[in-house]
Design a protein around this motif. Sequence first.
Motif, PDB file in Angstrom:
ATOM      1  N   THR A  18       0.857  -1.180   0.000  1.00 36.50           N
ATOM      2  CA  THR A  18       0.000   0.000   0.000  1.00 36.50           C
ATOM      3  C   THR A  18       0.893   1.230   0.000  1.00 36.50           C
ATOM      4  O   THR A  18       1.885   1.294   0.728  1.00 36.50           O
ATOM      5  N   TYR A  19       0.528   2.207  -0.835  1.00 32.00           N
ATOM      6  CA  TYR A  19       1.349   3.398  -1.025  1.00 32.00           C
ATOM      7  C   TYR A  19       0.496   4.654  -0.911  1.00 32.00           C
ATOM      8  O   TYR A  19      -0.710   4.619  -1.154  1.00 32.00           O
ATOM      9  N   ASN A  20       1.150   5.778  -0.614  1.00 33.87           N
ATOM     10  CA  ASN A  20       0.467   7.053  -0.806  1.00 33.87           C
ATOM     11  C   ASN A  20       0.491   7.334  -2.310  1.00 33.87           C
ATOM     12  O   ASN A  20       1.161   6.632  -3.068  1.00 33.87           O
ATOM     13  N   SER A  21      -0.234   8.313  -2.748  1.00 34.82           N
ATOM     14  CA  SER A  21      -0.371   8.531  -4.193  1.00 34.82           C
ATOM     15  C   SER A  21       0.959   8.868  -4.873  1.00 34.82           C
ATOM     16  O   SER A  21       1.201   8.425  -6.007  1.00 34.82           O
ATOM     17  N   ASP A  22       1.837   9.608  -4.215  1.00 32.52           N
ATOM     18  CA  ASP A  22       3.131   9.944  -4.824  1.00 32.52           C
ATOM     19  C   ASP A  22       3.988   8.703  -5.029  1.00 32.52           C
ATOM     20  O   ASP A  22       4.583   8.516  -6.094  1.00 32.52           O
ATOM     21  N   ASP A  23       4.059   7.863  -3.997  1.00 34.53           N
ATOM     22  CA  ASP A  23       4.866   6.648  -4.117  1.00 34.53           C
ATOM     23  C   ASP A  23       4.261   5.680  -5.134  1.00 34.53           C
ATOM     24  O   ASP A  23       4.977   5.047  -5.907  1.00 34.53           O
ATOM     25  N   ALA A  24       2.944   5.558  -5.145  1.00 31.02           N
ATOM     26  CA  ALA A  24       2.278   4.692  -6.126  1.00 31.02           C
ATOM     27  C   ALA A  24       2.565   5.188  -7.531  1.00 31.02           C
ATOM     28  O   ALA A  24       2.845   4.389  -8.438  1.00 31.02           O
ATOM     29  N   ARG A  25       2.510   6.491  -7.726  1.00 27.92           N
ATOM     30  CA  ARG A  25       2.803   7.079  -9.040  1.00 27.92           C
ATOM     31  C   ARG A  25       4.218   6.713  -9.464  1.00 27.92           C
ATOM     32  O   ARG A  25       4.452   6.275 -10.595  1.00 27.92           O
ATOM     33  N   HIS A  26       5.171   6.873  -8.554  1.00 26.93           N
ATOM     34  CA  HIS A  26       6.572   6.564  -8.865  1.00 26.93           C
ATOM     35  C   HIS A  26       6.744   5.087  -9.240  1.00 26.93           C
ATOM     36  O   HIS A  26       7.367   4.765 -10.257  1.00 26.93           O
ATOM     37  N   VAL A  27       6.171   4.195  -8.446  1.00 27.10           N
ATOM     38  CA  VAL A  27       6.319   2.757  -8.695  1.00 27.10           C
ATOM     39  C   VAL A  27       5.698   2.379 -10.032  1.00 27.10           C
ATOM     40  O   VAL A  27       6.340   1.738 -10.877  1.00 27.10           O
ATOM     41  N   LEU A  28       4.467   2.761 -10.250  1.00 30.66           N
ATOM     42  CA  LEU A  28       3.757   2.349 -11.462  1.00 30.66           C
ATOM     43  C   LEU A  28       4.298   2.995 -12.727  1.00 30.66           C
ATOM     44  O   LEU A  28       4.513   2.320 -13.738  1.00 30.66           O
ATOM     45  N   LEU A  29       4.531   4.292 -12.670  1.00 32.52           N
ATOM     46  CA  LEU A  29       5.015   4.975 -13.874  1.00 32.52           C
ATOM     47  C   LEU A  29       6.445   4.559 -14.219  1.00 32.52           C
ATOM     48  O   LEU A  29       6.797   4.486 -15.400  1.00 32.52           O
ATOM     49  N   SER A  30       7.245   4.243 -13.212  1.00 30.68           N
ATOM     50  CA  SER A  30       8.602   3.739 -13.482  1.00 30.68           C
ATOM     51  C   SER A  30       8.551   2.391 -14.184  1.00 30.68           C
ATOM     52  O   SER A  30       9.299   2.147 -15.141  1.00 30.68           O
ATOM     53  N   LEU A  31       7.673   1.515 -13.721  1.00 32.60           N
ATOM     54  CA  LEU A  31       7.528   0.212 -14.370  1.00 32.60           C
ATOM     55  C   LEU A  31       7.096   0.357 -15.827  1.00 32.60           C
ATOM     56  O   LEU A  31       7.666  -0.278 -16.728  1.00 32.60           O
ATOM     57  N   ILE A  32       6.099   1.178 -16.050  1.00 28.77           N
ATOM     58  CA  ILE A  32       5.598   1.366 -17.410  1.00 28.77           C
ATOM     59  C   ILE A  32       6.658   2.010 -18.297  1.00 28.77           C
ATOM     60  O   ILE A  32       6.879   1.585 -19.431  1.00 28.77           O
ATOM     61  N   GLN A  33       7.345   3.021 -17.777  1.00 31.60           N
ATOM     62  CA  GLN A  33       8.365   3.698 -18.578  1.00 31.60           C
ATOM     63  C   GLN A  33       9.517   2.746 -18.914  1.00 31.60           C
ATOM     64  O   GLN A  33      10.028   2.763 -20.034  1.00 31.60           O
ATOM     65  N   ASP A  34       9.902   1.915 -17.957  1.00 33.21           N
ATOM     66  CA  ASP A  34      10.965   0.950 -18.226  1.00 33.21           C
ATOM     67  C   ASP A  34      10.538  -0.063 -19.284  1.00 33.21           C
ATOM     68  O   ASP A  34      11.340  -0.473 -20.120  1.00 33.21           O
ATOM     69  N   LYS A  35       9.279  -0.474 -19.259  1.00 32.11           N
ATOM     70  CA  LYS A  35       8.771  -1.401 -20.267  1.00 32.11           C
ATOM     71  C   LYS A  35       8.771  -0.748 -21.653  1.00 32.11           C
ATOM     72  O   LYS A  35       9.176  -1.358 -22.637  1.00 32.11           O
ATOM     73  N   ILE A  36       8.342   0.504 -21.721  1.00 34.66           N
ATOM     74  CA  ILE A  36       8.363   1.236 -22.990  1.00 34.66           C
ATOM     75  C   ILE A  36       9.795   1.354 -23.509  1.00 34.66           C
ATOM     76  O   ILE A  36      10.064   1.107 -24.687  1.00 34.66           O
ATOM     77  N   LYS A  37      10.718   1.685 -22.629  1.00 28.85           N
ATOM     78  CA  LYS A  37      12.127   1.812 -23.016  1.00 28.85           C
ATOM     79  C   LYS A  37      12.669   0.475 -23.521  1.00 28.85           C
ATOM     80  O   LYS A  37      13.380   0.422 -24.530  1.00 28.85           O
ATOM     81  N   SER A  38      12.315  -0.607 -22.856  1.00 28.34           N
ATOM     82  CA  SER A  38      12.753  -1.938 -23.261  1.00 28.34           C
ATOM     83  C   SER A  38      12.239  -2.296 -24.651  1.00 28.34           C
ATOM     84  O   SER A  38      12.980  -2.823 -25.496  1.00 28.34           O
ATOM     85  N   ILE A  39      10.969  -2.021 -24.907  1.00 32.14           N
ATOM     86  CA  ILE A  39      10.390  -2.309 -26.220  1.00 32.14           C
ATOM     87  C   ILE A  39      11.052  -1.452 -27.292  1.00 32.14           C
ATOM     88  O   ILE A  39      11.375  -1.941 -28.382  1.00 32.14           O
ATOM     89  N   ASN A  40      11.274  -0.181 -27.010  1.00 26.46           N
ATOM     90  CA  ASN A  40      11.931   0.699 -27.982  1.00 26.46           C
ATOM     91  C   ASN A  40      13.342   0.215 -28.312  1.00 26.46           C
ATOM     92  O   ASN A  40      13.767   0.254 -29.470  1.00 26.46           O
ATOM     93  N   ASN A  41      14.073  -0.257 -27.294  1.00 24.69           N
ATOM     94  CA  ASN A  41      15.410  -0.808 -27.532  1.00 24.69           C
ATOM     95  C   ASN A  41      15.334  -2.069 -28.382  1.00 24.69           C
ATOM     96  O   ASN A  41      16.167  -2.280 -29.274  1.00 24.69           O
ATOM     97  N   LEU A  42      14.345  -2.909 -28.121  1.00 22.69           N
ATOM     98  CA  LEU A  42      14.143  -4.114 -28.909  1.00 22.69           C
ATOM     99  C   LEU A  42      13.851  -3.766 -30.365  1.00 22.69           C
ATOM    100  O   LEU A  42      14.411  -4.364 -31.290  1.00 22.69           O
ATOM    101  N   CYS A  43      12.988  -2.787 -30.576  1.00 14.98           N
ATOM    102  CA  CYS A  43      12.660  -2.338 -31.942  1.00 14.98           C
ATOM    103  C   CYS A  43      13.898  -1.827 -32.663  1.00 14.98           C
ATOM    104  O   CYS A  43      14.103  -2.115 -33.846  1.00 14.98           O
ATOM    105  N   PHE A  44      14.714  -1.076 -31.954  1.00 11.99           N
ATOM    106  CA  PHE A  44      15.945  -0.558 -32.547  1.00 11.99           C
ATOM    107  C   PHE A  44      16.825  -1.708 -33.017  1.00 11.99           C
ATOM    108  O   PHE A  44      17.349  -1.695 -34.133  1.00 11.99           O
ATOM    109  N   GLY A  45      16.973  -2.738 -32.182  1.00  8.66           N
ATOM    110  CA  GLY A  45      17.780  -3.894 -32.541  1.00  8.66           C
ATOM    111  C   GLY A  45      17.223  -4.642 -33.734  1.00  8.66           C
ATOM    112  O   GLY A  45      17.966  -5.094 -34.608  1.00  8.66           O
ATOM    113  N   ILE A  46      15.919  -4.782 -33.774  1.00 14.12           N
ATOM    114  CA  ILE A  46      15.269  -5.463 -34.898  1.00 14.12           C
ATOM    115  C   ILE A  46      15.540  -4.706 -36.193  1.00 14.12           C
ATOM    116  O   ILE A  46      15.881  -5.300 -37.216  1.00 14.12           O
TER     117      ILE A  46
END
Length: 95
Positions: A12-40
């Motif tokens: 359980t998180y306050n809204s700031d910490d929840a934002r950090h956790v969730l948005l970091s996960l999503i941003q890292d996933k987007i970055k990973s996919i973009n790197n994969l696309c670059f390699g392809i």
Amino acid sequence: MEEHNFKLISSTYNSDDARHVLLSLIQDKIKSINNLCFGIKERGNHDTDHFRKRVFELSKMREEIKELLASAEETGAEIEIDASIQIHIKEAVKG
């Protein structure tokens, strides 16, 4: 088929910490996919439509989560996050 489950987030998180956790996960996933696309593309294959679609979906999800958390922040609500990863190991197709 083998199935494995892993608990990624369970807290359980306050809204700031929840934002950090969730948005970091999503941003890292987007970055990973973009790197994969670059390699392809570097290897000469230009078929990245599936990955581009997934980046779009994740970007949309990110905006929805931002709105949800902003609303929760206004009320001072706590955010409970439960996220699991399921891995299914399938036998190789022979043929």
